[in-house]
Each structure stands twice: as C-alpha cells, then as structure tokens.
Design a protein around this motif. Structure first.
Motif, PDB file in Angstrom:
ATOM      1  N   MET A   1       0.847  -1.175   0.000  1.00 55.38           N
ATOM      2  CA  MET A   1       0.000   0.000   0.000  1.00 55.38           C
ATOM      3  C   MET A   1       0.895   1.242   0.000  1.00 55.38           C
ATOM      4  SD  MET A   1      -2.984   1.119   2.703  1.00 55.38           S
ATOM      5  CE  MET A   1      -3.965  -0.305   2.313  1.00 55.38           C
ATOM      6  N   GLU A   2       0.542   2.206  -0.775  1.00 53.62           N
ATOM      7  CA  GLU A   2       1.292   3.464  -0.865  1.00 53.62           C
ATOM      8  C   GLU A   2       1.104   4.282   0.425  1.00 53.62           C
ATOM      9  OE1 GLU A   2       3.292   4.591  -3.384  1.00 53.62           O
ATOM     10  OE2 GLU A   2       3.040   2.577  -4.207  1.00 53.62           O
ATOM     11  N   PRO A   3       2.147   4.995   0.856  1.00 56.98           N
ATOM     12  CA  PRO A   3       2.036   5.805   2.079  1.00 56.98           C
ATOM     13  C   PRO A   3       0.890   6.824   2.031  1.00 56.98           C
ATOM     14  CG  PRO A   3       4.322   5.631   1.403  1.00 56.98           C
ATOM     15  CD  PRO A   3       3.504   5.014   0.304  1.00 56.98           C
ATOM     16  N   ASP A   4       0.670   7.454   0.894  1.00 60.01           N
ATOM     17  CA  ASP A   4      -0.415   8.442   0.785  1.00 60.01           C
ATOM     18  C   ASP A   4      -1.774   7.788   0.990  1.00 60.01           C
ATOM     19  OD1 ASP A   4       1.420  10.433   0.319  1.00 60.01           O
ATOM     20  OD2 ASP A   4       1.099  10.478  -1.855  1.00 60.01           O
ATOM     21  N   GLU A   5      -1.941   6.591   0.439  1.00 58.64           N
ATOM     22  CA  GLU A   5      -3.213   5.871   0.589  1.00 58.64           C
ATOM     23  C   GLU A   5      -3.413   5.441   2.032  1.00 58.64           C
ATOM     24  OE1 GLU A   5      -6.864   4.046  -0.532  1.00 58.64           O
ATOM     25  OE2 GLU A   5      -5.659   5.670  -1.332  1.00 58.64           O
ATOM     26  N   LEU A   6      -2.353   4.957   2.662  1.00 57.42           N
ATOM     27  CA  LEU A   6      -2.446   4.557   4.062  1.00 57.42           C
ATOM     28  C   LEU A   6      -2.807   5.754   4.939  1.00 57.42           C
ATOM     29  CD1 LEU A   6      -2.128   2.457   6.287  1.00 57.42           C
ATOM     30  CD2 LEU A   6       0.326   2.964   6.293  1.00 57.42           C
ATOM     31  N   GLN A   7      -2.160   6.889   4.704  1.00 56.54           N
ATOM     32  CA  GLN A   7      -2.465   8.093   5.478  1.00 56.54           C
ATOM     33  C   GLN A   7      -3.921   8.508   5.286  1.00 56.54           C
ATOM     34  OE1 GLN A   7      -0.332  11.670   4.393  1.00 56.54           O
ATOM     35  NE2 GLN A   7      -0.811  12.641   6.333  1.00 56.54           N
ATOM     36  N   ARG A   8      -4.403   8.441   4.060  1.00 54.96           N
ATOM     37  CA  ARG A   8      -5.794   8.806   3.783  1.00 54.96           C
ATOM     38  C   ARG A   8      -6.752   7.888   4.539  1.00 54.96           C
ATOM     39  NH1 ARG A   8     -10.001   7.413   1.194  1.00 54.96           N
ATOM     40  NH2 ARG A   8      -9.114   5.557   0.224  1.00 54.96           N
ATOM     41  N   LEU A   9      -6.473   6.589   4.536  1.00 49.82           N
ATOM     42  CA  LEU A   9      -7.339   5.633   5.229  1.00 49.82           C
ATOM     43  C   LEU A   9      -7.338   5.851   6.737  1.00 49.82           C
ATOM     44  CD1 LEU A   9      -6.531   2.382   3.241  1.00 49.82           C
ATOM     45  CD2 LEU A   9      -8.662   3.683   3.199  1.00 49.82           C
ATOM     46  N   VAL A  10      -6.156   6.098   7.303  1.00 44.77           N
ATOM     47  CA  VAL A  10      -6.065   6.322   8.751  1.00 44.77           C
ATOM     48  C   VAL A  10      -6.803   7.594   9.134  1.00 44.77           C
ATOM     49  CG1 VAL A  10      -4.487   6.862  10.648  1.00 44.77           C
ATOM     50  CG2 VAL A  10      -3.943   5.017   9.054  1.00 44.77           C
ATOM     51  N   LEU A  11      -6.585   8.676   8.382  1.00 47.06           N
ATOM     52  CA  LEU A  11      -7.266   9.933   8.693  1.00 47.06           C
ATOM     53  C   LEU A  11      -8.780   9.789   8.564  1.00 47.06           C
ATOM     54  CD1 LEU A  11      -4.863  12.520   7.029  1.00 47.06           C
ATOM     55  CD2 LEU A  11      -5.132  12.000   9.466  1.00 47.06           C
ATOM     56  N   ALA A  12      -9.234   9.051   7.580  1.00 51.06           N
ATOM     57  CA  ALA A  12     -10.681   8.823   7.419  1.00 51.06           C
ATOM     58  C   ALA A  12     -11.226   8.010   8.588  1.00 51.06           C
ATOM     59  CB  ALA A  12     -10.950   8.117   6.097  1.00 51.06           C
ATOM     60  N   ALA A  13     -10.438   7.073   9.105  1.00 47.35           N
ATOM     61  CA  ALA A  13     -10.893   6.229  10.212  1.00 47.35           C
ATOM     62  C   ALA A  13     -10.997   7.001  11.518  1.00 47.35           C
ATOM     63  CB  ALA A  13      -9.950   5.035  10.379  1.00 47.35           C
ATOM     64  N   VAL A  14     -10.082   7.927  11.765  1.00 44.08           N
ATOM     65  CA  VAL A  14     -10.102   8.647  13.041  1.00 44.08           C
ATOM     66  C   VAL A  14     -10.921   9.932  12.983  1.00 44.08           C
ATOM     67  CG1 VAL A  14      -7.891   7.700  13.761  1.00 44.08           C
ATOM     68  CG2 VAL A  14      -7.964   9.914  12.637  1.00 44.08           C
ATOM     69  N   ASP A  15     -11.258  10.387  11.812  1.00 41.27           N
ATOM     70  CA  ASP A  15     -11.969  11.661  11.666  1.00 41.27           C
ATOM     71  C   ASP A  15     -13.225  11.774  12.539  1.00 41.27           C
ATOM     72  OD1 ASP A  15     -12.205  14.287  10.282  1.00 41.27           O
ATOM     73  OD2 ASP A  15     -14.067  13.373   9.540  1.00 41.27           O
ATOM     74  N   PRO A  16     -14.061  10.745  12.630  1.00 34.18           N
ATOM     75  CA  PRO A  16     -15.265  10.890  13.475  1.00 34.18           C
ATOM     76  C   PRO A  16     -14.972  11.087  14.957  1.00 34.18           C
ATOM     77  CG  PRO A  16     -15.447   8.966  12.042  1.00 34.18           C
ATOM     78  CD  PRO A  16     -14.046   9.483  11.921  1.00 34.18           C
ATOM     79  N   TYR A  17     -13.764  10.765  15.394  1.00 27.29           N
ATOM     80  CA  TYR A  17     -13.414  10.845  16.813  1.00 27.29           C
ATOM     81  C   TYR A  17     -12.665  12.116  17.180  1.00 27.29           C
ATOM     82  CZ  TYR A  17     -14.644   5.979  16.306  1.00 27.29           C
ATOM     83  OH  TYR A  17     -15.314   4.823  16.015  1.00 27.29           O
ATOM     84  N   ILE A  18     -12.430  12.980  16.219  1.00 24.66           N
ATOM     85  CA  ILE A  18     -11.685  14.208  16.474  1.00 24.66           C
ATOM     86  C   ILE A  18     -12.655  15.307  16.905  1.00 24.66           C
ATOM     87  CG2 ILE A  18     -10.264  16.019  15.443  1.00 24.66           C
ATOM     88  CD1 ILE A  18      -9.157  13.870  13.557  1.00 24.66           C
ATOM     89  N   ASP A  19     -12.405  15.875  18.066  1.00 24.02           N
ATOM     90  CA  ASP A  19     -13.199  17.004  18.547  1.00 24.02           C
ATOM     91  C   ASP A  19     -12.532  18.272  18.030  1.00 24.02           C
ATOM     92  OD1 ASP A  19     -14.302  19.143  20.015  1.00 24.02           O
ATOM     93  OD2 ASP A  19     -14.749  17.812  21.710  1.00 24.02           O
ATOM     94  N   ARG A  20     -13.119  18.874  17.031  1.00 25.56           N
ATOM     95  CA  ARG A  20     -12.503  20.014  16.345  1.00 25.56           C
ATOM     96  C   ARG A  20     -12.319  21.218  17.272  1.00 25.56           C
ATOM     97  NH1 ARG A  20     -10.469  17.344  12.265  1.00 25.56           N
ATOM     98  NH2 ARG A  20     -12.022  16.270  11.047  1.00 25.56           N
TER      99      ARG A  20
END
Length: 51
Positions: A1-20
């Motif tokens: 898996m490409e680093p950019d794709e992995l970063q995108r997947l991780v950020l998408a996974a944690v996004d709902p848990y981030i209190d802006r």
C-alpha cells in the motif's frame, strides 16, 4: 500500500473521533507557548551581563 493511501485511510478512520473545538484550542495554546518561548529566547540573547 502506498504511504499516501495509508495516510488517507487512517485519517478517514479517526476523523469521526476528532473534537474540532478541542483541537483548535490546543493548537492555539501551542501557538501561544511558541510565541512566548520565542520572545524569551530573543530577550535572553540580548540580555546584558551585570557585574
């Protein structure tokens, strides 16, 4: 898996848990601390020694 794709997947996974609001407050606090440290370092460098 490409680093950019992995970063995108991780950020998408944690996004709902981030209190802006909390994140914005923490970033603002860190900026204040950084400015205070820079001001202190500037004063330290211009400080004259007293006999």
């Amino acid at each position: 898996m490409e680093p950019d794709e992995l970063q995108r997947l991780v950020l998408a996974a944690v996004d709902p848990y981030i209190d802006r609001d909390v994140l914005a407050q923490q970033i603002a606090r860190e900026e204040e601390q950084r400015r205070a440290l820079e001001d202190f370092a500037e004063r330290w460098g211009t400080r004259t020694e007293e006999p």
